[in-house]
Design a protein around this motif. Structure first.
Motif, PDB file in Angstrom:
ATOM      1  N   ALA A   1       2.113   0.830  -1.048  1.00 43.95           N
ATOM      2  CA  ALA A   1       1.505   2.159  -0.954  1.00 43.95           C
ATOM      3  C   ALA A   1       2.228   3.010   0.083  1.00 43.95           C
ATOM      4  O   ALA A   1       2.450   2.569   1.207  1.00 43.95           O
ATOM      5  CB  ALA A   1       0.034   2.027  -0.598  1.00 43.95           C
TER       6      ALA A   1
ATOM      7  N   LYS B   1      -2.109   5.242   1.562  1.00 46.95           N
ATOM      8  CA  LYS B   1      -2.933   4.047   1.373  1.00 46.95           C
ATOM      9  C   LYS B   1      -4.339   4.353   0.885  1.00 46.95           C
ATOM     10  O   LYS B   1      -4.962   5.324   1.340  1.00 46.95           O
ATOM     11  CB  LYS B   1      -3.078   3.288   2.705  1.00 46.95           C
ATOM     12  CG  LYS B   1      -1.821   3.158   3.543  1.00 46.95           C
ATOM     13  CD  LYS B   1      -0.845   2.170   2.961  1.00 46.95           C
ATOM     14  CE  LYS B   1       0.364   1.973   3.883  1.00 46.95           C
ATOM     15  NZ  LYS B   1       1.340   1.058   3.289  1.00 46.95           N
ATOM     16  N   TYR B   2      -4.841   3.454   0.053  1.00 50.74           N
ATOM     17  CA  TYR B   2      -6.266   3.392  -0.297  1.00 50.74           C
ATOM     18  C   TYR B   2      -6.958   2.645   0.837  1.00 50.74           C
ATOM     19  O   TYR B   2      -6.668   1.485   1.088  1.00 50.74           O
ATOM     20  CB  TYR B   2      -6.391   2.654  -1.631  1.00 50.74           C
ATOM     21  CG  TYR B   2      -7.760   2.089  -1.955  1.00 50.74           C
ATOM     22  CD1 TYR B   2      -8.931   2.784  -1.661  1.00 50.74           C
ATOM     23  CD2 TYR B   2      -7.871   0.866  -2.611  1.00 50.74           C
ATOM     24  CE1 TYR B   2     -10.176   2.247  -1.984  1.00 50.74           C
ATOM     25  CE2 TYR B   2      -9.115   0.325  -2.941  1.00 50.74           C
ATOM     26  CZ  TYR B   2     -10.265   1.020  -2.617  1.00 50.74           C
ATOM     27  OH  TYR B   2     -11.480   0.482  -2.947  1.00 50.74           O
ATOM     28  N   TRP B   3      -7.827   3.324   1.561  1.00 52.69           N
ATOM     29  CA  TRP B   3      -8.550   2.681   2.680  1.00 52.69           C
ATOM     30  C   TRP B   3      -9.927   3.313   2.810  1.00 52.69           C
ATOM     31  O   TRP B   3     -10.054   4.438   3.278  1.00 52.69           O
ATOM     32  CB  TRP B   3      -7.749   2.823   3.979  1.00 52.69           C
ATOM     33  CG  TRP B   3      -8.143   1.818   5.034  1.00 52.69           C
ATOM     34  CD1 TRP B   3      -8.707   2.091   6.256  1.00 52.69           C
ATOM     35  CD2 TRP B   3      -7.999   0.391   4.962  1.00 52.69           C
ATOM     36  NE1 TRP B   3      -8.922   0.914   6.941  1.00 52.69           N
ATOM     37  CE2 TRP B   3      -8.494  -0.150   6.167  1.00 52.69           C
ATOM     38  CE3 TRP B   3      -7.504  -0.488   4.000  1.00 52.69           C
ATOM     39  CZ2 TRP B   3      -8.510  -1.512   6.435  1.00 52.69           C
ATOM     40  CZ3 TRP B   3      -7.512  -1.842   4.259  1.00 52.69           C
ATOM     41  CH2 TRP B   3      -8.003  -2.339   5.472  1.00 52.69           C
TER      42      TRP B   3
ATOM     43  N   SER C   1      -3.378  -9.006  -4.828  1.00 50.54           N
ATOM     44  CA  SER C   1      -4.477  -8.656  -5.726  1.00 50.54           C
ATOM     45  C   SER C   1      -4.002  -7.590  -6.714  1.00 50.54           C
ATOM     46  O   SER C   1      -4.400  -7.602  -7.873  1.00 50.54           O
ATOM     47  CB  SER C   1      -5.706  -8.187  -4.943  1.00 50.54           C
ATOM     48  OG  SER C   1      -5.416  -7.042  -4.196  1.00 50.54           O
TER      49      SER C   1
ATOM     50  N   GLY D   1     -12.172  -4.587  -9.026  1.00 53.64           N
ATOM     51  CA  GLY D   1     -12.594  -4.277  -7.665  1.00 53.64           C
ATOM     52  C   GLY D   1     -11.406  -4.041  -6.741  1.00 53.64           C
ATOM     53  O   GLY D   1     -11.576  -3.668  -5.595  1.00 53.64           O
ATOM     54  N   SER D   2     -10.181  -4.279  -7.249  1.00 53.54           N
ATOM     55  CA  SER D   2      -8.981  -3.991  -6.459  1.00 53.54           C
ATOM     56  C   SER D   2      -8.409  -2.650  -6.914  1.00 53.54           C
ATOM     57  O   SER D   2      -7.903  -2.524  -8.026  1.00 53.54           O
ATOM     58  CB  SER D   2      -7.942  -5.102  -6.652  1.00 53.54           C
ATOM     59  OG  SER D   2      -6.684  -4.655  -6.157  1.00 53.54           O
ATOM     60  N   GLY D   3      -8.515  -1.660  -6.033  1.00 52.49           N
ATOM     61  CA  GLY D   3      -8.033  -0.334  -6.397  1.00 52.49           C
ATOM     62  C   GLY D   3      -6.529  -0.297  -6.565  1.00 52.49           C
ATOM     63  O   GLY D   3      -5.998   0.376  -7.455  1.00 52.49           O
ATOM     64  N   SER D   4      -5.822  -1.054  -5.711  1.00 54.60           N
ATOM     65  CA  SER D   4      -4.363  -1.017  -5.795  1.00 54.60           C
ATOM     66  C   SER D   4      -3.871  -1.583  -7.134  1.00 54.60           C
ATOM     67  O   SER D   4      -2.789  -1.227  -7.601  1.00 54.60           O
ATOM     68  CB  SER D   4      -3.738  -1.778  -4.627  1.00 54.60           C
ATOM     69  OG  SER D   4      -4.247  -3.084  -4.556  1.00 54.60           O
TER      70      SER D   4
ATOM     71  N   ARG E   1      -2.870   0.876  -9.805  1.00 54.92           N
ATOM     72  CA  ARG E   1      -1.536   1.512  -9.750  1.00 54.92           C
ATOM     73  C   ARG E   1      -0.457   0.612 -10.309  1.00 54.92           C
ATOM     74  O   ARG E   1       0.608   1.092 -10.714  1.00 54.92           O
ATOM     75  CB  ARG E   1      -1.194   1.898  -8.296  1.00 54.92           C
ATOM     76  CG  ARG E   1      -2.202   2.871  -7.649  1.00 54.92           C
ATOM     77  CD  ARG E   1      -1.698   3.297  -6.261  1.00 54.92           C
ATOM     78  NE  ARG E   1      -1.358   2.135  -5.461  1.00 54.92           N
ATOM     79  CZ  ARG E   1      -1.950   1.777  -4.329  1.00 54.92           C
ATOM     80  NH1 ARG E   1      -2.902   2.518  -3.812  1.00 54.92           N
ATOM     81  NH2 ARG E   1      -1.574   0.698  -3.687  1.00 54.92           N
TER      82      ARG E   1
ATOM     83  N   SER F   1      -8.650  -7.092   2.438  1.00 50.94           N
ATOM     84  CA  SER F   1      -8.662  -5.632   2.341  1.00 50.94           C
ATOM     85  C   SER F   1     -10.051  -5.142   1.920  1.00 50.94           C
ATOM     86  O   SER F   1     -10.465  -4.054   2.317  1.00 50.94           O
ATOM     87  CB  SER F   1      -7.566  -5.108   1.423  1.00 50.94           C
ATOM     88  OG  SER F   1      -7.501  -5.825   0.235  1.00 50.94           O
TER      89      SER F   1
ATOM     90  N   HIS G   1     -11.904  -2.147   3.770  1.00 49.48           N
ATOM     91  CA  HIS G   1     -12.497  -0.929   3.175  1.00 49.48           C
ATOM     92  C   HIS G   1     -13.923  -0.742   3.685  1.00 49.48           C
ATOM     93  O   HIS G   1     -14.345   0.359   3.990  1.00 49.48           O
ATOM     94  CB  HIS G   1     -12.565  -1.042   1.649  1.00 49.48           C
ATOM     95  CG  HIS G   1     -11.224  -1.073   0.976  1.00 49.48           C
ATOM     96  ND1 HIS G   1     -10.281  -0.097   1.156  1.00 49.48           N
ATOM     97  CD2 HIS G   1     -10.682  -1.962   0.106  1.00 49.48           C
ATOM     98  CE1 HIS G   1      -9.209  -0.396   0.432  1.00 49.48           C
ATOM     99  NE2 HIS G   1      -9.420  -1.525  -0.213  1.00 49.48           N
TER     100      HIS G   1
ATOM    101  N   LEU H   1      -3.065   3.872   9.050  1.00 47.19           N
ATOM    102  CA  LEU H   1      -3.890   2.806   8.463  1.00 47.19           C
ATOM    103  C   LEU H   1      -4.224   1.748   9.510  1.00 47.19           C
ATOM    104  O   LEU H   1      -5.369   1.300   9.624  1.00 47.19           O
ATOM    105  CB  LEU H   1      -3.153   2.150   7.287  1.00 47.19           C
ATOM    106  CG  LEU H   1      -3.804   0.865   6.766  1.00 47.19           C
ATOM    107  CD1 LEU H   1      -4.970   1.184   5.846  1.00 47.19           C
ATOM    108  CD2 LEU H   1      -2.810  -0.021   6.052  1.00 47.19           C
TER     109      LEU H   1
ATOM    110  N   ASP I   1       0.974  -2.774   4.475  1.00 46.26           N
ATOM    111  CA  ASP I   1      -0.378  -2.758   3.938  1.00 46.26           C
ATOM    112  C   ASP I   1      -1.283  -3.526   4.898  1.00 46.26           C
ATOM    113  O   ASP I   1      -0.948  -3.655   6.066  1.00 46.26           O
ATOM    114  CB  ASP I   1      -0.383  -3.295   2.508  1.00 46.26           C
ATOM    115  CG  ASP I   1       0.062  -2.223   1.502  1.00 46.26           C
ATOM    116  OD1 ASP I   1       0.017  -1.037   1.851  1.00 46.26           O
ATOM    117  OD2 ASP I   1       0.447  -2.580   0.376  1.00 46.26           O
ATOM    118  N   ALA I   2      -2.379  -4.068   4.400  1.00 45.73           N
ATOM    119  CA  ALA I   2      -3.323  -4.734   5.293  1.00 45.73           C
ATOM    120  C   ALA I   2      -2.842  -6.154   5.571  1.00 45.73           C
ATOM    121  O   ALA I   2      -3.377  -7.126   5.058  1.00 45.73           O
ATOM    122  CB  ALA I   2      -4.708  -4.736   4.670  1.00 45.73           C
TER     123      ALA I   2
END
Ligand code: PMV
Length: 356
Positions: free
Chosen positions: A23, A26-28, A126, A158-161, A164, A212, A216, A262, A302-303
């Motif tokens: 990312a 980031k999705y956070w 994930s 349930g994993s937003g990434s 993508r 992650s 979140h 992040l 990332d995380a």
């Protein structure tokens, strides 16, 4: 939505190879964590070397779903993935049934999956794993979702990434204008638009301490979270614009700033999350030194503790040799922008299969 009652699917088997992604924005933080409804839009580069390879076999005869680690067709290599992993995969299979119009719990899925890289160490395992599962399961069932629907299927894990990773190149999620209650991703530019490289400095191979998902959950507890959300639209626009113009200095500055933001969120959330390890700091410093020496390279994370160093093809060799020389770097994965998942559908000949 179909008005027909949900049916059982017909037997099928498919293997998908899906890449991870890194990312840039980031999705956070989530509005709804279970449904992976994000607080902010994110934008990533799909990779090509870090992949999950997942085989899904569907049989219409009811039975318990099975999840294995390893490679399908190589029985000696299969191992039990453990409860936490299995539970997430089984839940995703139920979500896929729902979305693909199959009666809850009906039929039986058999899933075998392996990664080309260390899982759960900030390497988006994930993302590649659930993207591969969505791609392979829909192909095994003979469904042909369009890329937007495929993205929503991956997000149902349930994993937003993962939403993508079903697309190649540069990908934004949610796509501008997509349904806020069922957001899917869209490609911003194909992989051919810009050949960026990602050298992943692996400083830690164990599982990270805080998932992650938990990150979140804690995100809004940072006193800086509202400030981050206020800053993000302008930063996202800088990334989009730099991508459009292939302006590496502008892209790198925005991406590095975002990664630090992040980790500020993680470190200042309550309870605080520390993903960095001594090797992380070594790599971050080396990247700054490289730039001082005129080598264009920028870092992002990332995380997790590992550092993704984004660079251009002419600098790749120099960046790689500098990173490999660092005592804290256990291994270096040479990756770069990729064109998205591939899938192969294989005919299966079981006694339950009425075809043929
Ligand atoms: O998709 P999740 O729930 O594993 O969250 C991904 C979180 C980050 O990797 C830190 C950021 C991102 O957008 O990939």
């Amino acid at each position: 939505m179909s008005h027909h009652p949900p049916a059982g699917g017909s037997a099928g088997r498919a293997t998908a190879v899906s890449p991870a992604n890194i990312a840039f924005i980031k999705y956070w933080g989530a509005r709804d964590l279970e449904r992976a409804l994000p607080v902010n839009p994110s934008l990533s580069m799909t990779l090509r070397e870090c992949v999950s390879r997942t085989t899904v076999e569907y049989s219409p005869t009811d039975g318990p779903d099975e999840v294995w680690l390893g490679r399908s067709g190589a029985p000696g290599t299969r191992t039990d993935p453990g409860e936490a992993f299995s539970a997430r995969v089984l839940a995703h299979l139920e979500a896929l049934r729902r979305r693909l119009g199959i009666e809850p719990g009906s039929g039986r899925f058999r899933v075998t999956t392996e990664n080309s890289f260390p899982a759960a160490a900030g390497m988006a395992s994930s993302a590649s794993g659930f993207s591969a599962l969505a791609v392979a399961a829909s192909a095994a069932l003979g469904a042909h979702p369009d890329p937007g629907e495929l993205s929503a299927l991956a997000r149902a894990s349930g994993s937003g990434s993962a939403a993508r990773s079903v697309m190649g190149g540069y990908v934004e999620w949610p796509a501008p204008g997509s349904d806020p209650d069922d957001p899917h991703a869209a490609q911003v530019a194909p992989s051919t638009h810009w050949d960026l490289r990602d050298l992943i400095a692996v400083v830690e191979t164990g599982a990270k301490e805080v998932s992650s998902l938990e990150g979140h959950r804690r995100a809004p507890s940072s006193p800086y979270f509202a400030r981050r959300l206020a800053d993000l639209p302008a930063r996202l626009e800088r990334v989009r614009d730099a991508l459009r113009r292939r302006d590496f200095a502008a892209l790198g500055a925005a991406v590095e700033e975002e990664a630090l933001d992040l980790h500020v969120m993680a470190m200042t959330s309550r309870p605080s999350i520390h993903y960095w390890r001594p090797g992380t700091v070594e790599v971050l410093q080396a990247v700054r030194d490289l730039r001082r020496d005129g080598v264009e390279a920028w870092s992002t994370m990332d995380a997790g503790a590992n550092v993704h160093v984004i660079t251009l093809p002419p600098h790749e060799a120099e960046v790689a040799s500098r990173l490999e020389a660092l005592p804290g770097v256990r291994s270096l994965i040479r990756d770069g922008v990729g064109s998205g998942p591939t899938v192969e559908v294989e005919p299966i000949h079981s006694t339950e299969d009425e075809s043929e």
